[in-house]
Design a protein around this motif. Structure first.
Motif, mmCIF file in Angstrom:
data_model
loop_
_atom_site.group_PDB
_atom_site.id
_atom_site.type_symbol
_atom_site.label_atom_id
_atom_site.label_comp_id
_atom_site.label_asym_id
_atom_site.label_seq_id
_atom_site.Cartn_x
_atom_site.Cartn_y
_atom_site.Cartn_z
ATOM 1 N N LYS A 154 0.846 -1.192 0.000
ATOM 2 C CA LYS A 154 0.000 0.000 0.000
ATOM 3 C C LYS A 154 0.882 1.242 0.000
ATOM 4 O O LYS A 154 1.318 1.732 1.040
ATOM 5 C CB LYS A 154 -0.948 0.030 1.200
ATOM 6 C CG LYS A 154 -1.951 1.187 1.097
ATOM 7 C CD LYS A 154 -2.914 1.258 2.260
ATOM 8 C CE LYS A 154 -3.873 2.429 2.073
ATOM 9 N NZ LYS A 154 -4.791 2.579 3.223
ATOM 10 N N LEU A 156 1.243 5.282 -1.515
ATOM 11 C CA LEU A 156 0.478 6.422 -1.994
ATOM 12 C C LEU A 156 1.327 7.232 -2.952
ATOM 13 O O LEU A 156 2.529 7.408 -2.744
ATOM 14 C CB LEU A 156 0.027 7.312 -0.824
ATOM 15 C CG LEU A 156 -0.911 6.671 0.207
ATOM 16 C CD1 LEU A 156 -1.301 7.701 1.263
ATOM 17 C CD2 LEU A 156 -2.154 6.096 -0.448
ATOM 18 N N PHE A 161 -2.998 9.284 -3.887
ATOM 19 C CA PHE A 161 -3.824 8.185 -4.376
ATOM 20 C C PHE A 161 -3.128 6.851 -4.149
ATOM 21 O O PHE A 161 -1.892 6.772 -4.233
ATOM 22 C CB PHE A 161 -4.107 8.335 -5.871
ATOM 23 C CG PHE A 161 -4.769 9.624 -6.260
ATOM 24 C CD1 PHE A 161 -5.689 10.245 -5.423
ATOM 25 C CD2 PHE A 161 -4.473 10.231 -7.479
ATOM 26 C CE1 PHE A 161 -6.305 11.431 -5.792
ATOM 27 C CE2 PHE A 161 -5.084 11.407 -7.858
ATOM 28 C CZ PHE A 161 -6.000 12.022 -7.010
ATOM 29 N N GLU A 162 -3.917 5.806 -3.892
ATOM 30 C CA GLU A 162 -3.348 4.452 -3.797
ATOM 31 C C GLU A 162 -2.717 4.102 -5.134
ATOM 32 O O GLU A 162 -3.283 4.335 -6.202
ATOM 33 C CB GLU A 162 -4.463 3.464 -3.433
ATOM 34 C CG GLU A 162 -3.968 2.055 -3.129
ATOM 35 C CD GLU A 162 -3.865 1.216 -4.379
ATOM 36 O OE1 GLU A 162 -2.875 0.467 -4.499
ATOM 37 O OE2 GLU A 162 -4.751 1.311 -5.254
ATOM 38 N N THR A 163 -1.510 3.536 -5.096
ATOM 39 C CA THR A 163 -0.672 3.430 -6.280
ATOM 40 C C THR A 163 -1.269 2.594 -7.409
ATOM 41 O O THR A 163 -1.215 3.002 -8.578
ATOM 42 C CB THR A 163 0.711 2.868 -5.892
ATOM 43 O OG1 THR A 163 1.355 3.803 -5.013
ATOM 44 C CG2 THR A 163 1.580 2.643 -7.117
ATOM 45 N N PHE A 165 -4.396 1.872 -8.227
ATOM 46 C CA PHE A 165 -5.510 2.544 -8.886
ATOM 47 C C PHE A 165 -5.022 3.769 -9.646
ATOM 48 O O PHE A 165 -5.506 4.072 -10.750
ATOM 49 C CB PHE A 165 -6.563 2.949 -7.852
ATOM 50 C CG PHE A 165 -7.875 3.354 -8.458
ATOM 51 C CD1 PHE A 165 -8.762 2.402 -8.926
ATOM 52 C CD2 PHE A 165 -8.233 4.692 -8.554
ATOM 53 C CE1 PHE A 165 -9.984 2.777 -9.489
ATOM 54 C CE2 PHE A 165 -9.449 5.072 -9.110
ATOM 55 C CZ PHE A 165 -10.324 4.115 -9.587
ATOM 56 N N ALA A 166 -4.042 4.466 -9.073
ATOM 57 C CA ALA A 166 -3.523 5.678 -9.708
ATOM 58 C C ALA A 166 -2.753 5.365 -10.986
ATOM 59 O O ALA A 166 -2.979 5.978 -12.035
ATOM 60 C CB ALA A 166 -2.634 6.435 -8.731
ATOM 61 N N PHE A 210 -9.404 4.170 -2.421
ATOM 62 C CA PHE A 210 -7.988 4.098 -2.076
ATOM 63 C C PHE A 210 -7.713 3.297 -0.806
ATOM 64 O O PHE A 210 -6.640 3.409 -0.221
ATOM 65 C CB PHE A 210 -7.413 5.511 -1.952
ATOM 66 C CG PHE A 210 -7.664 6.357 -3.166
ATOM 67 C CD1 PHE A 210 -7.404 5.877 -4.442
ATOM 68 C CD2 PHE A 210 -8.181 7.636 -3.037
ATOM 69 C CE1 PHE A 210 -7.633 6.652 -5.562
ATOM 70 C CE2 PHE A 210 -8.417 8.425 -4.156
ATOM 71 C CZ PHE A 210 -8.142 7.935 -5.427
ATOM 72 N N SER A 212 -8.792 3.620 2.188
ATOM 73 C CA SER A 212 -8.521 4.461 3.350
ATOM 74 C C SER A 212 -9.223 3.930 4.596
ATOM 75 O O SER A 212 -8.718 4.091 5.716
ATOM 76 C CB SER A 212 -8.997 5.898 3.078
ATOM 77 O OG SER A 212 -8.329 6.418 1.943
ATOM 78 N N TYR A 216 -6.307 -3.023 3.499
ATOM 79 C CA TYR A 216 -5.728 -3.045 2.160
ATOM 80 C C TYR A 216 -5.427 -4.469 1.711
ATOM 81 O O TYR A 216 -4.804 -5.247 2.440
ATOM 82 C CB TYR A 216 -4.444 -2.220 2.120
ATOM 83 C CG TYR A 216 -3.781 -2.225 0.755
ATOM 84 C CD1 TYR A 216 -4.346 -1.531 -0.317
ATOM 85 C CD2 TYR A 216 -2.590 -2.923 0.540
ATOM 86 C CE1 TYR A 216 -3.738 -1.524 -1.562
ATOM 87 C CE2 TYR A 216 -1.984 -2.920 -0.708
ATOM 88 C CZ TYR A 216 -2.556 -2.225 -1.761
ATOM 89 O OH TYR A 216 -1.965 -2.228 -2.992
ATOM 90 N N SER A 221 -7.065 -4.658 -4.692
ATOM 91 C CA SER A 221 -6.723 -3.372 -5.294
ATOM 92 C C SER A 221 -6.373 -3.545 -6.770
ATOM 93 O O SER A 221 -6.792 -2.753 -7.624
ATOM 94 C CB SER A 221 -5.537 -2.750 -4.550
ATOM 95 O OG SER A 221 -5.084 -1.593 -5.221
ATOM 96 N N SER A 225 -8.406 -2.023 -10.055
ATOM 97 C CA SER A 225 -7.781 -1.192 -11.085
ATOM 98 C C SER A 225 -7.958 -1.786 -12.474
ATOM 99 O O SER A 225 -8.135 -1.067 -13.461
ATOM 100 C CB SER A 225 -6.293 -0.990 -10.772
ATOM 101 O OG SER A 225 -5.547 -2.186 -10.949
#
Length: 344
Positions: A154, A156, A161-163, A165-166, A210, A212, A216, A221, A225
């Motif tokens: 996890k 950022l 942003f969570e990596t 998804f970003a 993300f 939050s 996680y 995740s 994505s």
């Protein structure tokens, strides 16, 4: 050699019998080995999946590939360069990118291969890259959103942003939208987004994109994505209908590339044990590039805009990937997060 009544007398010595048995074992072993080789070759061909058969040339056209210095991104660039395209390799590590570009130039004879820096973990970097591309390039015929990360811890990004998804979704969403003017002016043009079969079982948690609030999970995740990739490609096709820009989403296959480095890092013993069978049972990067290549060059594919492809053929995405309501909502939320207007 003597024997009692009822016994067959063999004209061979014990040494000769032993030698005959050894010969039979050798021949049996050789036959078994040949059968295994044939079976393995057949299995490897089946695992390899579809191959792009189109001979379409791309002379005079410009193609942009993200994550282009290794794995299927590099092989996609190589195959497109063979067809005469001007290749723009968008990479984070410029030294590795230059080595990859030089390898592609030499192996294809196409010197029109350039590298540009972009860090998909930074929206500022994406914006700078897009501005430079729009200012310096005359056209964009194919955009391949290829780069990605898989099952990392996890982390950022600098934007908070969570990596996964970003990098896998938001940055490609922003990049595509920023480059749409060039794609439209170069039409007919295409956007190819690399997703994964892992989108099956994925879920877009709009209340906590993300992680939050919830625990996680690197796998959940990643699935989120990759589902976002499918929904984005589908919604992009809907919004661009009639513009001359087509959108395709692809599953490249299960491939042993650097993308799995975080899995190995988390489970080193498992990674070591699985490495050999994985190399035998997974696609090569070249095989994994074939569906991206197919969607980039195959003529008369525009009617399939918005479709999901695997092994160079249209496949049905998971029900979650066909949810137009979720696709529209994801588009609007993604536009808000990256700071652009939601319409194309």
């Amino acid at each position: 050699m003597t024997a009692g009544p009822g016994f067959l007398v063999l004209p061979w010595s014990d040494a000769e019998v032993s030698e005959a048995r050894g010969g039979m074992l050798l021949r049996g072993g050789a036959l078994l080995g040949a059968v295994l080789v044939i079976c393995m070759a057949a299995m490897r061909k089946w695992i390899g999946g579809g191959v792009c058969r189109s001979g379409e040339r791309l002379d005079g056209k410009t193609v942009l590939v993200t994550g282009a210095n290794t794995g299927i991104g590099k092989e996609t660039c190589r195959e497109l360069a063979r067809r005469g395209a001007r290749m723009v390799m968008a990479c984070r590590d410029l030294s590795r990118a230059e080595r990859a570009a030089e390898d592609i130039r030499k192996s294809t004879g196409n010197g029109n291969v350039v590298i540009r820096h972009v860090d998909l973990a930074s929206l500022h970097s994406v914006r700078s890259f897009a501005k430079d591309f729009l200012d310096s390039e005359d056209r964009l015929d194919v955009l391949v959103n290829n780069a990605g990360v898989m099952m990392c811890p996890k982390w950022l990004t600098e934007d908070g942003f969570e990596t996964q998804f970003a990098v896998n979704h938001l940055s490609h969403f922003l990049l595509t939208n920023l480059l749409l003017p060039k794609l439209k002016s170069s039409a007919p043009s295409r956007v190819v987004t690399v997703s994964s079969v892992a989108h099956r079982g994925g879920h877009i948690d709009f209340s906590d994109l993300f992680f939050s609030s919830r625990p996680y999970s690197p796998l959940q995740s990643y699935r989120q994505s990759k589902l976002a990739n499918v929904l984005f490609s589908r919604e992009l096709a809907r919004r661009l209908r009639g513009s001359g820009v087509s959108s395709f989403c692809v599953h490249p296959g299960v491939i042993w590339t650097e993308l799995g480095r975080h899995v190995e890092g988390r489970f080193p013993l498992m990674g070591a044990l699985l490495r050999l069978p994985a190399m035998l049972l997974m696609k090569t990067p070249w095989q994994g590039s074939q569906t991206s290549l197919y969607c980039a060059v195959t003529p008369r594919l525009e009617d399939q805009s918005g479709s999901y492809f695997s092994d160079c053929a249209v496949k049905e995405a998971a029900p979650e990937g066909q949810d137009d309501v979720a696709a529209g909502r994801l588009w609007r939320e993604s536009a808000r997060l990256v700071g652009i207007k939601e319409t194309c």
